[in-house]
Every structure is written in C-alpha cells, then in structure tokens.
Write a protein that holds these residues in place. Sequence first.
Motif, PDB file in Angstrom:
ATOM      1  N   SER A   1      -4.914   3.276  -8.455  1.00 46.06           N
ATOM      2  CA  SER A   1      -5.127   3.032  -7.030  1.00 46.06           C
ATOM      3  C   SER A   1      -5.567   1.611  -6.779  1.00 46.06           C
ATOM      4  N   ARG A   2      -5.349   1.143  -5.527  1.00 47.03           N
ATOM      5  CA  ARG A   2      -5.888  -0.169  -5.184  1.00 47.03           C
ATOM      6  C   ARG A   2      -7.398  -0.132  -5.410  1.00 47.03           C
ATOM      7  N   LEU A   3      -7.973  -1.312  -5.693  1.00 43.14           N
ATOM      8  CA  LEU A   3      -9.404  -1.355  -5.966  1.00 43.14           C
ATOM      9  C   LEU A   3     -10.156  -1.385  -4.637  1.00 43.14           C
TER      10      LEU A   3
ATOM     11  N   PRO B   1     -12.116  12.070   1.309  1.00 47.49           N
ATOM     12  CA  PRO B   1     -10.861  12.839   1.328  1.00 47.49           C
ATOM     13  C   PRO B   1      -9.634  11.923   1.356  1.00 47.49           C
ATOM     14  N   GLU B   2      -8.735  12.135   0.402  1.00 43.97           N
ATOM     15  CA  GLU B   2      -7.509  11.333   0.313  1.00 43.97           C
ATOM     16  C   GLU B   2      -6.505  11.900   1.320  1.00 43.97           C
ATOM     17  N   PRO B   3      -5.951  11.049   2.187  1.00 46.93           N
ATOM     18  CA  PRO B   3      -5.003  11.588   3.174  1.00 46.93           C
ATOM     19  C   PRO B   3      -3.804  12.295   2.522  1.00 46.93           C
ATOM     20  N   PHE B   4      -3.167  11.642   1.574  1.00 48.52           N
ATOM     21  CA  PHE B   4      -2.097  12.287   0.805  1.00 48.52           C
ATOM     22  C   PHE B   4      -2.352  12.019  -0.682  1.00 48.52           C
ATOM     23  N   GLY B   5      -2.101  10.792  -1.141  1.00 49.62           N
ATOM     24  CA  GLY B   5      -2.356  10.462  -2.551  1.00 49.62           C
ATOM     25  C   GLY B   5      -1.065  10.424  -3.349  1.00 49.62           C
ATOM     26  N   ARG B   6      -0.272   9.377  -3.125  1.00 52.13           N
ATOM     27  CA  ARG B   6       1.015   9.246  -3.824  1.00 52.13           C
ATOM     28  C   ARG B   6       0.826   9.276  -5.337  1.00 52.13           C
ATOM     29  N   VAL B   7      -0.259   8.642  -5.804  1.00 51.40           N
ATOM     30  CA  VAL B   7      -0.465   8.535  -7.253  1.00 51.40           C
ATOM     31  C   VAL B   7      -0.588   9.912  -7.920  1.00 51.40           C
TER      32      VAL B   7
ATOM     33  N   VAL C   1       2.064  13.378  10.451  1.00 47.49           N
ATOM     34  CA  VAL C   1       0.909  13.184   9.558  1.00 47.49           C
ATOM     35  C   VAL C   1       1.341  13.447   8.117  1.00 47.49           C
ATOM     36  N   ASN C   2       0.652  12.793   7.157  1.00 49.23           N
ATOM     37  CA  ASN C   2       1.088  12.895   5.757  1.00 49.23           C
ATOM     38  C   ASN C   2       0.510  14.091   5.006  1.00 49.23           C
ATOM     39  N   SER C   3      -0.332  14.901   5.692  1.00 51.57           N
ATOM     40  CA  SER C   3      -0.836  16.149   5.084  1.00 51.57           C
ATOM     41  C   SER C   3      -1.454  16.999   6.192  1.00 51.57           C
TER      42      SER C   3
ATOM     43  N   TYR D   1     -13.801   0.714  -2.744  1.00 54.59           N
ATOM     44  CA  TYR D   1     -14.934   1.580  -3.086  1.00 54.59           C
ATOM     45  C   TYR D   1     -14.578   3.070  -3.005  1.00 54.59           C
ATOM     46  N   TRP D   2     -13.873   3.455  -1.908  1.00 54.48           N
ATOM     47  CA  TRP D   2     -13.635   4.897  -1.741  1.00 54.48           C
ATOM     48  C   TRP D   2     -12.558   5.432  -2.690  1.00 54.48           C
ATOM     49  N   LYS D   3     -11.836   4.536  -3.355  1.00 55.23           N
ATOM     50  CA  LYS D   3     -10.873   5.008  -4.363  1.00 55.23           C
ATOM     51  C   LYS D   3     -11.599   5.391  -5.655  1.00 55.23           C
ATOM     52  N   GLY D   4     -12.865   4.959  -5.764  1.00 56.58           N
ATOM     53  CA  GLY D   4     -13.775   5.515  -6.773  1.00 56.58           C
ATOM     54  C   GLY D   4     -13.544   5.156  -8.226  1.00 56.58           C
TER      55      GLY D   4
ATOM     56  N   LEU E   1       0.821   8.847  11.266  1.00 60.36           N
ATOM     57  CA  LEU E   1      -0.603   8.705  10.942  1.00 60.36           C
ATOM     58  C   LEU E   1      -0.815   9.056   9.465  1.00 60.36           C
ATOM     59  N   GLN E   2      -1.316   8.086   8.704  1.00 61.17           N
ATOM     60  CA  GLN E   2      -1.451   8.306   7.255  1.00 61.17           C
ATOM     61  C   GLN E   2      -2.881   8.136   6.796  1.00 61.17           C
ATOM     62  N   ASP E   3      -3.802   8.137   7.762  1.00 61.11           N
ATOM     63  CA  ASP E   3      -5.228   8.018   7.443  1.00 61.11           C
ATOM     64  C   ASP E   3      -5.966   9.215   8.009  1.00 61.11           C
TER      65      ASP E   3
ATOM     66  N   GLY F   1       0.855  -1.188   0.000  1.00 67.90           N
ATOM     67  CA  GLY F   1       0.000   0.000   0.000  1.00 67.90           C
ATOM     68  C   GLY F   1       0.894   1.243   0.000  1.00 67.90           C
ATOM     69  N   GLY F   2       0.261   2.405  -0.145  1.00 71.25           N
ATOM     70  CA  GLY F   2       1.033   3.648  -0.199  1.00 71.25           C
ATOM     71  C   GLY F   2       1.851   3.881   1.070  1.00 71.25           C
ATOM     72  N   ALA F   3       1.250   3.590   2.237  1.00 67.44           N
ATOM     73  CA  ALA F   3       1.961   3.828   3.506  1.00 67.44           C
ATOM     74  C   ALA F   3       3.196   2.926   3.588  1.00 67.44           C
ATOM     75  N   GLU F   4       3.083   1.727   3.041  1.00 68.48           N
ATOM     76  CA  GLU F   4       4.209   0.781   3.081  1.00 68.48           C
ATOM     77  C   GLU F   4       5.290   1.233   2.090  1.00 68.48           C
ATOM     78  N   LEU F   5       4.871   1.709   0.914  1.00 71.28           N
ATOM     79  CA  LEU F   5       5.870   2.166  -0.066  1.00 71.28           C
ATOM     80  C   LEU F   5       6.613   3.396   0.467  1.00 71.28           C
ATOM     81  N   HIS F   6       5.907   4.222   1.205  1.00 76.25           N
ATOM     82  CA  HIS F   6       6.541   5.388   1.825  1.00 76.25           C
ATOM     83  C   HIS F   6       7.534   4.933   2.902  1.00 76.25           C
ATOM     84  N   LEU F   7       7.116   3.936   3.677  1.00 76.14           N
ATOM     85  CA  LEU F   7       8.016   3.419   4.726  1.00 76.14           C
ATOM     86  C   LEU F   7       9.275   2.800   4.109  1.00 76.14           C
TER      87      LEU F   7
ATOM     88  N   TYR G   1       5.153  15.310   4.214  1.00 71.61           N
ATOM     89  CA  TYR G   1       4.566  14.742   2.991  1.00 71.61           C
ATOM     90  C   TYR G   1       5.369  13.526   2.540  1.00 71.61           C
ATOM     91  N   ASN G   2       4.847  12.772   1.606  1.00 73.19           N
ATOM     92  CA  ASN G   2       5.629  11.682   0.982  1.00 73.19           C
ATOM     93  C   ASN G   2       6.650  12.322   0.041  1.00 73.19           C
ATOM     94  N   GLY G   3       7.785  11.639  -0.109  1.00 72.87           N
ATOM     95  CA  GLY G   3       8.821  12.136  -1.020  1.00 72.87           C
ATOM     96  C   GLY G   3       9.075  11.123  -2.132  1.00 72.87           C
TER      97      GLY G   3
HETATM   98  C1  GLC Z   1      -2.200   6.032   3.078  1.00 68.78           C
HETATM   99  C2  GLC Z   1      -3.197   6.982   2.432  1.00 68.78           C
HETATM  100  C3  GLC Z   1      -2.659   7.650   1.176  1.00 68.78           C
HETATM  101  C4  GLC Z   1      -1.247   8.133   1.389  1.00 68.78           C
HETATM  102  C5  GLC Z   1      -0.358   7.000   1.883  1.00 68.78           C
HETATM  103  C6  GLC Z   1       1.087   7.444   2.121  1.00 68.78           C
HETATM  104  O1  GLC Z   1      -2.203   4.782   2.471  1.00 68.78           O
HETATM  105  O2  GLC Z   1      -4.422   6.330   2.107  1.00 68.78           O
HETATM  106  O3  GLC Z   1      -3.468   8.759   0.827  1.00 68.78           O
HETATM  107  O4  GLC Z   1      -0.735   8.685   0.199  1.00 68.78           O
HETATM  108  O5  GLC Z   1      -0.873   6.518   3.094  1.00 68.78           O
HETATM  109  O6  GLC Z   1       1.188   8.432   3.131  1.00 68.78           O
END
Ligand code: GLC
Length: 381
Positions: free
Chosen positions: A212-214, A291-297, A154-156, A216-219, A124-126, A16-22, A177-179
Amino acid sequence: MKQRKILFVDHAAVLGGAELHLLDIATAYKETSRVFLFTDGAFRHKLEAAGIKVRVAQANQSILNVRASSGLEAFKVLPNLWKMAGQVASAARGFDLIHANSQKAFVASALATFRGSPPVVWHLQDILTAKHFSSINRRIAVWLANNCATRVIVNSEATGKAFVAAGGREELVRVVYNGFDSTPFDRITPEQAQQIRTQLGIKDVPVVGVFSRLSYWKGQHILLEAIRKLPEVHALLVGEALFGEEEYVTELKSLAAVPELAGRVHWLGFRDDVPVVMKACDIIVHTSTEPEPFGRVIVEGMLAQRPVIATAAGGAIELIEDRVTGRLVPPGDAKALAKTIKELLDDRTTAIDLGKQGYKQAKTNFSLETILTTFDRALPK
Ligand code: GLC
Ligand code: UDP
C-alpha cells in the motif's frame, strides 16, 4: 457494450487505487470518451499509453493542496472550485455524462451542472467518516450528491453505508467492486519470482509483503511491530507516500531502525511490477487501521495465489471470508497479526489452500469483464 460519451474527471494524477481502477474503466470507453485531470502526472502517461484521450486542466494549487479533513479551508477553495467547474463544463460539452472519480472532482462536476453540463455520476471510493473528511466537507459533498448527482457508484457496501449514514440518499447508490485481469498474475513463472528474491538477497527466508501507499492509516507500522516478534521473517514494504505523507515515512524509517529489525525490512518504493513482487512473497498482508473502502491489494494478493491477511473492517470483509479465502485480523492489532503470520508460516498446507481458494474467489467475483458490465448497468439510462 453501448459506447457512451463519458467525461471521466479526476483531481489526482498519481497512481492511487481509484486512478488504477479508472484506467480500466476508461479503457473500455476509450473510443468515445475522455479523461479530464486537474493536474498532470504519472496517471496521464498511463492513460495515454492505453490509448485514452486526456485533457489536463489549469487548476489553482489551493484545490490540489486542500486536505479532505480540513474544515474552514474547504470553504476558502469553493471559489476556485467554481472556476474549475467552468473548465469542467466546457470540457464536458458534447458528452452524455460526467463521471467524477474523486471527491474534489465531484464537487467541481456537481457545480458544473449549474453551468449547463451533462448529468453527473459520483464514483465514491472513500468511506465518508470523520477520520478522513471534515464535517463541512462531508456536508458539502453529500448535499451536492443528493441534489446534483444522478447516481452514486460506490466501491463496496461499506462505502455505500457510510454515504447513507452521512445523509446520502440510498436510492442513488449502486455498488460496483473493482475488477481485475488475472493474466499479469497468471503469467509469472516461479523463476521470475525467485529472481526478485535473489535481487533482494532474501532467497530462503519467510517473506511477508505489504503493497500500500505509505500513509498512517494504511498501517505499515503494525507490520513492523508484528515482525519484531518473528525473528526469521522479512518484510517487503512496497509503495510510496502519494498524498504528501512524508512525516509518516520518516516515522516508519525510525521504527525500522531498531536492532531487532536490522536487515529484515526491504523498502521497494513504488513498483510497476506488483504481480511478480507479490509472487515473491509467502504471505500478503493488508494492515489498514481504518476501514478500507475496497482494498485492491487484497484481491491482487488473492490473484497472486498467496494467503492474504487483511484487517476486518470496511470493504475488506466483503472480499475475504475468514479461514476460507484468507484471514482477517482486528485493525491495529500487531499481536494478532504476528500470531496469524506465524500460523500460516508453520502450516504450509493451510497457507497454500487459502491462496488457492482466494484465487478462485477473486477470479469468480472480481473479474474485470463482469465488473465492467456491472459498471455499465449502474450508469443512469
Ligand atoms: C480508494 C480506496 C481503496 C479502493 C480504491 C479503488 O483509493 O482507498 O480502498 O480500493 O479507491 O476503489
Ligand atoms: N500499487 C502499485 N505499486 C506500488 C504500490 C501499490 O502499483 O508500489 C497499486 C496496487 O497494486 C493497487 C493500488 O496501487 O492496485 C492500491 O490500491 P488500493 O485500493 O489497495 O489502495 P488505495 O491506495 O487506493 O487506497
């Protein structure tokens, strides 16, 4: 950068995005630090391939399965989280700091402080709203943050505001923010991107991609609805259901089966080569209905130098300035999305310019190097 000894804790082992950021953060501290996961999976392989030391816990399935939105069930898993806290505390021996990368990881890490573990930082990324988190879950996490965390990263701004609105102490909060490293995007040649189109049999048609991952809220359904009214346009759906949302996948597949969409929806599944697939698109869309917490995509779309259309809520509005570095549309509004896609396809000059301005913005504000410095400064001294 001073190399601190950090135990990074995450409950998930999916990508997931939080894991890719980590992955990016832990790489910077890999000489001295370690990642502790509640379960095994693709994320462990990625971490180890990057030379990061990983330890996988023996988690009780109930911790992994409980949904953040569930109410009373959250109480039922507390005893198992307490047991997990014991494992975290023992893994954290000799470390300066625990960095908890998810809510479940934070609850176990916060409880570990009662068992003699080092100070804990919650990343916190949610967005802590009622839509994703039950009131009990929010209360437990916020109480533990206010009483046990030395920092809440926080990511935003949006994620930070929601934490404070849920009762979190403002003085704990730091925005990081994510880098991103732009190299994987910069090195893609037009020929490589064209090759993807050839493979998909969509050489000369307008292509819009959602990455985005599939869920419902990713739309993703909003994009399908939007392109029903745009008969030339093809959609790439990149990503898979990561957190057990297979029902939504079934729903999406039946939406895509309508005759108007025949042959125009391409299911790519999870891809490890997002930069080249983004470059194969004319437009990147972000369609979250919440609302997207950050949104790496969103930032990745900018680095691919493609015009990005994102939904105007949460962290997304901190990433895109409408009509300057991308386009914003109201969440859940298929009509507005269709109109904006059409505008960008009809006006290539504006579309190219938005892509260029987005790229500049992403390189300036979201470079990995800058973000890693901000992250290090955000840690308690
Ligand atoms: C979470 C959020 C996403 C954010 C990501 C990295 O997975 O849903 O919006 O980009 O973390 O911080
Ligand atoms: N991603 C990927 N392969 C895919 C779909 C997505 O590698 O098939 C990546 C995407 O490039 C991004 C991350 O997954 O870096 C998703 O992060 P985002 O913050 O957009 O959303 P999240 O899923 O964390 O809510």
